[in-house]
Design an enzyme around this catalytic site. Structure first.
Site, PDB file in Angstrom:
ATOM      1  N   LYS A 174      -2.004  -4.808  -9.520  1.00 52.70           N
ATOM      2  CA  LYS A 174      -0.537  -5.008  -9.681  1.00 52.70           C
ATOM      3  C   LYS A 174      -0.313  -5.214 -11.192  1.00 52.70           C
ATOM      4  O   LYS A 174       0.657  -4.742 -11.909  1.00 52.70           O
ATOM      5  CB  LYS A 174      -0.102  -5.966  -8.973  1.00 52.70           C
ATOM      6  CG  LYS A 174       1.370  -6.397  -9.108  1.00 52.70           C
ATOM      7  CD  LYS A 174       2.233  -5.111  -8.674  1.00 52.70           C
ATOM      8  CE  LYS A 174       3.859  -5.525  -8.461  1.00 52.70           C
ATOM      9  NZ  LYS A 174       4.328  -6.324  -9.615  1.00 52.70           N
ATOM     10  N   GLU A 210       4.224   0.823 -15.773  1.00 50.03           N
ATOM     11  CA  GLU A 210       5.615   0.797 -15.597  1.00 50.03           C
ATOM     12  C   GLU A 210       6.476   0.557 -17.108  1.00 50.03           C
ATOM     13  O   GLU A 210       7.334   1.284 -17.462  1.00 50.03           O
ATOM     14  CB  GLU A 210       6.130  -0.291 -14.704  1.00 50.03           C
ATOM     15  CG  GLU A 210       7.652  -0.427 -14.591  1.00 50.03           C
ATOM     16  CD  GLU A 210       7.892  -1.478 -13.409  1.00 50.03           C
ATOM     17  OE1 GLU A 210       8.968  -1.936 -13.605  1.00 50.03           O
ATOM     18  OE2 GLU A 210       7.107  -1.864 -12.843  1.00 50.03           O
TER      19      GLU A 210
END
Length: 343
Positions: A194, A201
């Site tokens: 993550k 991102e």
């Protein structure tokens, strides 16, 4: 829909994501015990069918054994919460950290809880406030047996196989990745994946923003150009005479484009709500994952120039480079330039 094997889950932390995780679980037939320091959000979810708890002691008492407690909290308060919660648990119970903790902290926490025979799982959770309807992509770290036992919970929270077109060349028929959740490895592996996800991102967001900004300024040739020794002239003003509707570009990129993505969807929606982006300050925070991704890249010796640059851009957006700029201005003035001096 209804889960094949309904379970009970306790949720600590009822912010937008925590509350929506509970709602998604209850929709699928799971039972939820909820606690938050804000009693109003507890009451709200009680009204929707959850069992509310007035304290962590009350929370632990209302959970069936073996207990499963999911923490959806800011990384900074996870340890303090564990200090209060762990003494209320028993061997065989499980704690899941679904926030954005540093994966190295997970390794330490897992060892600490293992000494009391309490299981610890780290679960990177991506989906934001839209996850209630779309589902949440889950990246899980922890013991295989415990992850398997809690599979009905993860399966409900995840988007499901129908959320994306099947990968054309994929031949594997096992595994849960096509459903939107994955056991990535032992403790820390979930938050490691993550962490890198959020670093990626950063880079994707920066590229989209920079590209739209270039389009926004495609009319620079129409402006009166500064003519002095310190300003590089625009060589071909006639090549930059376009008044392009950037909001419409974002909208068209959503359809059939190679760069179409949820991030472009969000950008188009932002333009629809604020055509000149006047409600946005231009200040971009970083919650830690980008920094940790860059540190991991350095430790591994892996070049990560785009992610690193996007992190630096976020620092710049908060004017953290202002002092650097003053120094550059001071140096430039010593070469006969015209430094911008504070009035």
């Amino acid at each position: 829909m209804a889960a094949d094997r309904p379970m009970q889950l306790g949720m600590v932390g009822l912010g937008r994501m925590g509350a929506n995780l509970v709602r998604r679980l209850m929709r699928d037939g799971h039972r939820c015990v909820v606690y938050d320091v804000n009693p109003d959000v507890v009451k709200e979810l009680e009204g929707e069918g959850a069992t509310g708890a007035a304290s962590l002691e009350d929370f632990a008492a209302k959970l069936d054994k073996p207990r499963t407690a999911w923490l959806m909290l800011p990384a900074a308060i996870v340890d303090a919460t564990l200090d209060q919660l762990v003494p209320l648990l028993e061997p065989g119970d499980a704690v899941i950290d679904g926030g954005n903790s540093y994966y190295r902290d997970d390794i330490v926490r897992a060892k600490r809880l293992a000494a009391q025979q309490i299981h610890y799982l780290d679960c990177g959770t991506s989906g934001g406030v839209w996850g209630l309807e779309r589902g949440y992509c889950l990246m899980i770290g922890g013991e295989t047996e415990v992850v398997r036992r809690l599979d009905p919970i993860f399966k409900t929270i995840a988007p499901g196989a129908g959320s994306a077109e099947p990968t054309p060349s994929r031949t594997r028929t096992d595994g849960t990745a096509p459903d939107g959740y994955l056991h990535c490895g032992p403790n820390g592996a979930g938050h490691f994946v993550k962490m890198v996800h959020n670093g990626v991102e950063y880079g994707m967001m920066a590229a989209i923003a920079e590209g739209l900004s270039i389009i926004k300024h495609a009319d620079v040739g129409k402006a009166t150009q500064v003519v002095d020794a310190e300003t590089t002239p625009l060589r071909d003003p006639e090549a930059y005479q376009y008044d392009i509707d950037v909001a419409e570009v974002a909208e068209v990129w959503r359809r059939g484009s190679v760069v179409s993505s949820w991030l472009v969807d969000l950008t188009a929606d932002a333009y629809a709500r604020s055509p000149e982006l006047e409600e946005f300050t231009g200040r971009v925070s970083d919650s830690g994952e980008g920094r940790w991704t860059v540190l991991a890249a350095v430790d591994e010796g892996v070049p990560a120039t785009i992610i690193t640059t996007s992190l630096m851009e976020r620092f710049e957006s908060r004017r953290l480079g202002e002092y650097t700029d003053k120094i550059l201005s001071a140096m430039r003035s010593q070469f006969g330039g015209h430094a911008e001096k504070k009035k």
